[in-house]
Scaffold this active site. Structure first.
Site, PDB file in Angstrom:
ATOM      1  N   ARG A 272       0.842  -1.196   0.000  1.00 41.29           N
ATOM      2  CA  ARG A 272       0.000   0.000   0.000  1.00 41.29           C
ATOM      3  C   ARG A 272       0.875   1.244   0.000  1.00 41.29           C
ATOM      4  O   ARG A 272       1.879   1.321   0.715  1.00 41.29           O
ATOM      5  CB  ARG A 272      -0.938   0.011   1.218  1.00 41.29           C
ATOM      6  CG  ARG A 272      -2.151  -0.900   1.059  1.00 41.29           C
ATOM      7  CD  ARG A 272      -3.066  -0.358  -0.033  1.00 41.29           C
ATOM      8  NE  ARG A 272      -4.241  -1.181  -0.274  1.00 41.29           N
ATOM      9  CZ  ARG A 272      -4.339  -2.112  -1.208  1.00 41.29           C
ATOM     10  NH1 ARG A 272      -3.284  -2.397  -1.960  1.00 41.29           N
ATOM     11  NH2 ARG A 272      -5.458  -2.773  -1.400  1.00 41.29           N
ATOM     12  N   GLU A 301      -2.773   8.037  -6.140  1.00 42.59           N
ATOM     13  CA  GLU A 301      -3.015   7.266  -7.359  1.00 42.59           C
ATOM     14  C   GLU A 301      -4.217   7.833  -8.096  1.00 42.59           C
ATOM     15  O   GLU A 301      -5.172   8.284  -7.454  1.00 42.59           O
ATOM     16  CB  GLU A 301      -3.232   5.787  -7.011  1.00 42.59           C
ATOM     17  CG  GLU A 301      -1.990   5.121  -6.423  1.00 42.59           C
ATOM     18  CD  GLU A 301      -2.197   3.643  -6.098  1.00 42.59           C
ATOM     19  OE1 GLU A 301      -3.302   3.130  -6.344  1.00 42.59           O
ATOM     20  OE2 GLU A 301      -1.250   3.006  -5.603  1.00 42.59           O
ATOM     21  N   HIS A 321       0.278   0.187  -9.921  1.00 41.30           N
ATOM     22  CA  HIS A 321      -0.589  -0.646  -9.072  1.00 41.30           C
ATOM     23  C   HIS A 321      -1.125  -1.843  -9.864  1.00 41.30           C
ATOM     24  O   HIS A 321      -2.329  -2.115  -9.868  1.00 41.30           O
ATOM     25  CB  HIS A 321      -1.745   0.185  -8.508  1.00 41.30           C
ATOM     26  CG  HIS A 321      -2.359  -0.412  -7.275  1.00 41.30           C
ATOM     27  ND1 HIS A 321      -3.041   0.343  -6.353  1.00 41.30           N
ATOM     28  CD2 HIS A 321      -2.400  -1.691  -6.815  1.00 41.30           C
ATOM     29  CE1 HIS A 321      -3.479  -0.435  -5.383  1.00 41.30           C
ATOM     30  NE2 HIS A 321      -3.095  -1.676  -5.642  1.00 41.30           N
TER      31      HIS A 321
END
Length: 445
Positions: A272, A301, A321
């Site tokens: 994370r 993000e 990601h």
């Protein structure tokens, strides 16, 4: 003619009697169906075959909570979501009938699970579907840092001539041998263990720190356990993060902890983004305290090199990601999410749920049959509920339907089912939070 008129009168009388018992159904079966919504996606072709006999499946395609359609807020009793949007207490309170949220992935830091539990909403995740993909991607990043393949490729693309030994030494400067190096894993859940198994095959000595894990697992996998974060940082040549994000470990890697790492160590994060203070990391990369870093997740993000503190940082690899993704993993996650929704519909919440992550905060327990079904739906599987109001579509595989009157207005319903109301402010149970429970050390996404 008189017979026709008589029939019409009789039909009108029956309609008046039935009025208020159930709404007019434009197509589909006559039995009530709960509404289940995919909040931040547009493809529900995998989920529909699993749920279509029990529920109406629709999608919002929302990129923020402000884009979730009013109909979904008022009538959805189940929701599935990826990592695109965040649901705070304020957002959760807008849902009038919601009872279960399934996060299509392992991480659930984008949902306020405590608030959800106090509102009677179960939150579930899919902790195991992308373990192999995330572990493989982590190993790829580690190998890239040690063998510098990304930078060598960039040098050739830029036209750098590499022929003599001196030129090779210059362009491959920083490449290191793996065998005998110490890999430190922060978090040793499913993915952490999968990384350890792979890393040992390359010759790493593997150590890990996980305060929530019971003793003994290190013996079965042939790795070493350390009992403080400081010990792990001090002993590791490469540090890889494999823990969920919570209020206790935000910016776990910061200026203070970076100074406890070995000079010139590597850092990898596929867990994370909030675990790493990117400002501190950028400064450490510029000063050479960290030799290189590979990040699949970021504080903000979608990530862009053009913005944020990492834009000028050297020796940095970033991916968007995607460490969790493969076609197989994506399919398995979606099937598991729909199956979890099905368990909620056919069983009790939260007892029947396989991966409920907020049971300790839950204040109500009831079978689905007593949910406040404010929406009795025709079979409109695949309907789109998204802004601007009035835009309606049918997902691939959805049944064509008469949409008039469905969007944006709701269908008035009168029923005798007991109401399940979300308490505005219910106290949390006097029970300590167990941050090690139900967590997967990372992610899908």
């Amino acid at each position: 003619m008189a017979l026709v008129d008589k029939h019409k009168v009789k039909r009108q009388r029956l309609d008046r009697i039935c009025e208020g018992i159930r709404p007019q159904i434009m197509n589909g079966p006559l039995h009530p169906r709960p509404l289940v919504a995919l909040l931040d996606g547009r493809d529900c072709t995998v989920e529909m075959p699993i749920l279509k006999d029990l529920a109406t499946v629709a999608f919002c395609d929302a990129q923020s909570t402000q884009e979730i359609h009013e109909k979904v807020l008022n009538e959805a009793v189940g929701a599935m979501m990826y990592h695109t949007i965040t649901l705070t207490r304020e957002d959760l309170e807008k849902f009038k009938a919601l009872r279960v949220i399934v996060r299509i992935g392992s991480g659930y830091d984008n949902v306020d699970i405590k608030a959800a539990g106090e509102l009677g909403i179960a939150v579930c995740n899919i902790p195991s579907a992308a373990v192999e993909e995330t572990a493989d991607s982590t190993i790829c990043h580690i190998l890239n840092l040690y063998r510098r393949n990304t930078w060598l490729y960039q040098a050739l693309r830029e036209g750098t001539r590499v022929q003599s030994v001196e030129q090779i030494r210059e362009v491959a400067s920083g490449a290191a041998r793996i065998r005998g190096e110490t890999l430190g894993l922060i978090g040793f859940g499913r993915t952490g263990q999968a990384v350890a198994v792979r890393a040992k095959a390359f010759g790493f000595s593997v150590i890990f720190y996980d305060p929530y894990l019971q003793d003994g697992i290190e013996r079965s996998l042939g790795v070493q356990r350390v009992y403080t974060l400081q010990d792990l940082l001090y002993q590791s040549d490469c540090v890889s993060l494999h823990c969920n994000l919570n209020e206790h470990n935000h910016h776990l890697i910061n200026d203070f902890t970076i100074k406890q790492m070995r000079q010139g160590a590597f850092l990898v994060n596929a867990a994370r983004g909030g675990l790493v203070d990117e400002k501190a990391l950028a400064q450490a990369l510029k000063e050479g305290r960290i030799r290189g870093a590979a990040l699949d997740v970021h504080e903000s993000e979608p990530f862009s090199f053009a913005q944020g503190p990492l834009k000028d940082a050297p020796n940095l690899i970033c991916t968007p990601h995607t460490a969790w993704y493969s076609e197989q993993a994506s399919l398995e996650m979606r099937e598991a999410a729909a199956t979890e929704i099905r368990r909620a519909i056919t069983g009790r919440i939260p007892e029947s749920l396989r991966n409920c992550v907020n049971k300790e905060f839950f204040v109500t327990s009831a079978p689905w049959s007593v949910i406040d079904q404010q929406a009795i739906h025709p079979e409109l599987n695949g309907a789109t509920y998204r802004y601007p109001p009035g835009i309606v579509g049918v997902a691939p595989g959805g049944l064509p339907a008469a949409m008039e009157g469905i969007i944006p207005g709701g269908i008035p319903v009168t029923h005798n089912l007991p109401t399940v109301a979300h308490p505005s402010q219910a106290p949390s149970p006097n029970q300590p939070t167990k941050h090690g429970d139900n967590r997967e050390h990372p992610n899908e996404q």
